[in-house]
Design an enzyme around this catalytic site. Structure first.
Site, PDB file in Angstrom:
ATOM      1  N   ASN A 419      67.146 -68.891  34.557  1.00 32.04           N
ATOM      2  CA  ASN A 419      66.323 -68.056  33.686  1.00 32.04           C
ATOM      3  C   ASN A 419      66.786 -66.612  33.724  1.00 32.04           C
ATOM      4  O   ASN A 419      67.873 -66.296  34.201  1.00 32.04           O
ATOM      5  CB  ASN A 419      64.853 -68.146  34.115  1.00 32.04           C
ATOM      6  CG  ASN A 419      64.619 -67.492  35.467  1.00 32.04           C
ATOM      7  OD1 ASN A 419      65.415 -67.658  36.388  1.00 32.04           O
ATOM      8  ND2 ASN A 419      63.550 -66.742  35.590  1.00 32.04           N
ATOM      9  N   CYS A 421      65.854 -64.183  35.599  1.00 32.41           N
ATOM     10  CA  CYS A 421      65.999 -63.590  36.927  1.00 32.41           C
ATOM     11  C   CYS A 421      66.622 -64.540  37.937  1.00 32.41           C
ATOM     12  O   CYS A 421      66.590 -64.271  39.135  1.00 32.41           O
ATOM     13  CB  CYS A 421      64.645 -63.101  37.432  1.00 32.41           C
ATOM     14  SG  CYS A 421      63.849 -61.884  36.362  1.00 32.41           S
ATOM     15  N   GLU A 423      65.863 -67.415  39.279  1.00 29.98           N
ATOM     16  CA  GLU A 423      65.138 -68.215  40.263  1.00 29.98           C
ATOM     17  C   GLU A 423      64.570 -69.516  39.690  1.00 29.98           C
ATOM     18  O   GLU A 423      64.155 -70.395  40.450  1.00 29.98           O
ATOM     19  CB  GLU A 423      63.998 -67.405  40.911  1.00 29.98           C
ATOM     20  CG  GLU A 423      62.707 -67.327  40.120  1.00 29.98           C
ATOM     21  CD  GLU A 423      62.733 -66.285  39.019  1.00 29.98           C
ATOM     22  OE1 GLU A 423      61.663 -65.970  38.474  1.00 29.98           O
ATOM     23  OE2 GLU A 423      63.827 -65.775  38.701  1.00 29.98           O
TER      24      GLU A 423
END
Length: 778
Positions: A419, A421, A423
């Site tokens: 995604n 970020c 994670e």
């Protein structure tokens, strides 16, 4: 001065602060305050207090209290409301919010008087200055037309708690439980939930993942979906690997393709246009596998120089790296680039299947079965060095590891990207846009002098998991594909923040043996409790619909999947011990679990500001630095260090040198060596320590970890060694790479020149942090 001394409200503002009278005395000596008219003293005092935080951190608390006075005056008409007046105003806030369309009318169906009586106005004082200003600027509800502020911090926490409880059989009971946990900052939901829970636009999910197909119809459909998702505060990760390369045949029109770059540029323009009403920027990360023929054009997307139509400055870029590539880097072998029109199977494969298919395509290229224009050969190590050089220059592309992500997935289907970020790791398909719903435990609120309060942490995890599961059914889905995927797999991602603060408070150095062992046992406990909570929810509500296709149904837990990665690679460089009764939990899991995923450790760049702790698993950036956000610029300091220096009686003696050194303790000899070792900051921590901490956490996490890296050494050899270590240790992804600046400006808050000191242009000195991470959905 006499007029100022008559302002008893200032004494009340400072009441209870360490050396409150002394703080006020110094504040009154400030020319800004002394020269102010009585009506302007509050604003002048706020300005002066903010300007003195570097000399006494208690001024930060004083400034926060002054901001609260402004808030109370605007919403309640008085700067010092009685607690009962604060509580009564909440009921009127709900009514007014519903009337003007800012709140969901279903909130009024609850016993609002009962809920209002539970409000604790004193908890506003738990919020740090930067967190309070962040809430004020972007989170608190305003009247839609006039933009007049309607909400106070405790109103927000109870509004969100009510929004999460709308479908509970006992909504008031659960609203109170959610309220008490969040208002005490024990855990916080992600930004979209804080924005939208209890409002008519209840898009509460953080992250969306999409696999863009190689057709104009799907590219344009994706564009519409990305716009809808960004409009409601969702962050997007999109794979563009399947898009054919520039010059590839388009048989339907007897022409050639323009390649991936123009479409990425189109996504970039779209995301730049969406700012969510000024509350947060639209956010998108595009992922590409490094065998794509246009990999070099992709690397150039974030560069400042060059044709602006071949750049994409508003979105983020990342690589979805298969093991085969890094194996060839280690062996210094050739790497073949392909047009995906001729290798359509590669994006869907991973592990041994990918390796065999890729090598078969290499033979096809060598034998002429693939046109010469559709493939190219480069050195694998040369390409990695190009990637790392671009990463050093632009902080992009981030590197995520395809095989680790897929080998350790608990869900059916292929994972094509992470995604925004890095994670979230969930499967996508032409029929499904993956969605993840995030929240984070504030570890700093679960500490005792001896360690972690496990009983409290278990209670918080169980409550947070229930709230996350509720989000799935309450959510306003921007697209049908997202709704279908989310309700089929019911993935959630519970994470943590405050790990570095916990290390500091418990006397552990970031990355040493004690801190790695602590992280190992902590995340094991977090994983165990989250799975346990999801099993309890399954007993009440039923397992997620695709449970029978998942690895959970086989009685497996995320820790077990390390063996799959080990078999794939032959080795994973992480210690494999455990300490809890996993066999008993495996038996429960086999009977059913409510959520397809349970853990994901997000960067928490924004909600950690509200919680007043360190973000995610990151260290302290510096012991003293200026943080720039959409809400302004704030001086921040390591509160644990300040407390310890004050206990030693050293704070006043060293504070000016600490400011001058930008929070670097290493050359301040008055500070004991034990404290200097304990409070190493971002660029002083060896990169292998970052990998070790993340690796012991990743072994328990079924999704991923947002792992920032900080390097003092700019050599490509160090970068290569660090990223290969992260890959070998089993990390699923890395996030931003920060390089130590070569120089910094003279501090304006210390008398450097007056002391006849030379300005230090130190090549190895950390600079004030000016990086903002408002793109983060957590």
């Amino acid at each position: 001065m006499a007029a100022l001394l008559s302002l008893s409200w200032l004494d009340r503002v400072a009441a209870g602060l360490p050396r409150g009278p002394e703080l006020l005395s110094r504040l009154w000596q400030d020319p800004t305050v002394r020269g102010a008219a009585e009506a302007d003293v509050e604003s002048a005092a706020l300005q002066a207090a903010c300007g003195r935080v570097h000399e006494e951190p208690a001024y930060e608390r004083l400034a926060a209290r002054l901001v609260l006075r402004r808030l109370y005056r605007e919403v309640l008409g008085t700067p010092e409301p009685e607690p009962e007046a604060y509580r009564r105003a909440f009921v009127e806030f709900l009514r007014q919010g519903v009337r003007c369309g800012a709140l969901d009318e279903r909130l009024l169906r609850m016993d609002t008087t009962l809920l209002a009586r539970a409000l604790e106005p004193g908890r506003d004082s738990l919020l740090p200055l930067v967190g309070l200003c962040t809430l004020l600027d972007r989170y608190l509800v305003r009247e839609p037309t006039t933009r007049r502020l309607l909400e106070l911090p405790q109103f927000l926490f109870l509004r969100v708690a009510m929004g999460l409880s709308l479908r509970e059989e006992q909504p008031e009971l659960w609203a109170l439980r959610f309220y008490h946990a969040t208002s005490q900052l024990d855990y916080l939901p992600s930004t979209p939930t804080l924005f939208n829970a209890g409002t008519p636009h209840h898009q509460l999910s953080s992250c969306y993942l999409s696999d863009v197909q190689d057709s104009m119809d799907d590219i344009l459909r994706s564009c519409v979906e990305f716009g809808q998702i960004a409009k409601y505060a969702g962050g997007i990760g999109a794979s563009v690997t399947k898009l054919r390369a520039a010059g590839s045949p388009v048989r339907g029109i007897n022409g050639t393709s323009s390649g991936i770059v123009p479409f990425v540029h189109m996504f970039d323009a779209l995301i730049k246009a969406i700012s969510q009403g000024g509350r947060r920027r639209g956010t998108l990360a595009v992922y590409l596998e490094p065998w794509h023929l246009e990999i070099r054009a992709f690397l150039d997307l974030k560069k400042n120089a060059g044709d602006p139509y071949l750049r994409a400055h508003s979105l983020n870029t990342a690589l979805w790296v298969p093991d085969e590539f890094l194996d060839r880097v280690e062996r210094d072998e050739p790497w073949y680039l392909f047009d995906p029109q001729y290798t359509p199977e590669l994006p869907e494969l991973w592990g041994q299947a990918f390796r065999e298919a890729y090598r078969a395509r290499v033979l096809d290229a060598q034998s002429g079965r693939i046109p010469p224009s559709a493939w190219r050969v480069v050195g694998a190590r040369d390409l990695l060095r190009e990637i790392l050089a671009t990463l050093q220059e632009t902080s992009h592309p981030w590197l995520a590891f395809k095989d680790a992500s897929n080998a350790r997935s608990m869900l059916p289907g292929a994972i094509h990207s992470s995604n925004l970020c890095t994670e979230v790791h969930l499967p996508t398909s032409p029929e499904e846009v993956a969605v993840c719903n995030l929240a984070s435990i504030n570890l700093a609120r679960h500490l005792t002098p001896q360690g972690v309060d496990e009983a409290k942490l278990r209670r918080t995890v169980h409550l947070a998991m229930r709230g996350l599961d509720n989000v799935l059914d309450l959510n306003l889905y921007p697209t049908e594909r997202a709704k279908r995927a989310n309700l089929r797999h019911r993935p959630v991602g519970l994470g943590l923040m405050g790990l570095a603060e916990a290390f500091a408070r418990l006397g552990m150095r970031y990355g040493d043996a004690r801190s790695c062992e602590f992280t190992d046992r902590l995340v094991e406990f977090l994983s165990f409790c989250a799975i346990e909570a999801s099993c309890e929810l399954a007993a009440q509500r039923g397992p997620f619909p695709s449970f029978g296709e998942s690895r959970w149904s086989q009685g497996l837990v995320p820790f077990d999947t390390l063996e799959d990665l080990h078999r794939l690679r032959g080795q994973v460089d992480v210690e494999r011990s455990s300490s809890l009764d996993w066999d008993a939990l495996r038996r429960r899991v086999r009977e059913g679990i409510r959520n397809g995923t349970v853990l994901a450790i997000a960067p928490t760049a924004t909600i950690s500001l509200i919680a007043g702790t360190t973000p995610g698993i990151d260290p302290y950036y510096a012991n003293l630095f200026a943080r720039s956000t959409l809400s302004g610029k704030f001086l921040e300091f390591n509160r644990v260090l300040v407390e310890q220096l004050q206990l030693c009686g050293l704070w006043e003696r060293v504070r000016e040198r600490l400011v001058e050194a930008r929070g670097d303790l290493s050359e301040i000899e008055d500070v004991p060596q034990t404290l200097r070792d304990l409070h190493r900051t971002a660029y002083q921590i060896p990169p292998e320590d970052y990998v070790r901490v993340a690796a012991v956490a990743q072994k328990w996490v079924d999704q991923g970890i947002s792992r920032n890296l900080y390097l003092q050494d700019r050599s490509l050899e160090t970068m290569e060694r660090t990223y290969l270590q992260a890959w070998r240790a089993g990390l699923k992804s890395t996030y931003y790479l920060f390089m130590a600046p070569r120089m910094y400006a003279e501090p304006s808050t210390v008398h450097v020149n007056k002391a006849l000191r030379k300005l230090r242009w130190n090549l190895e000195e950390p600079q004030t942090c000016t990086v903002t991470c408002e793109a983060c959905s957590s």
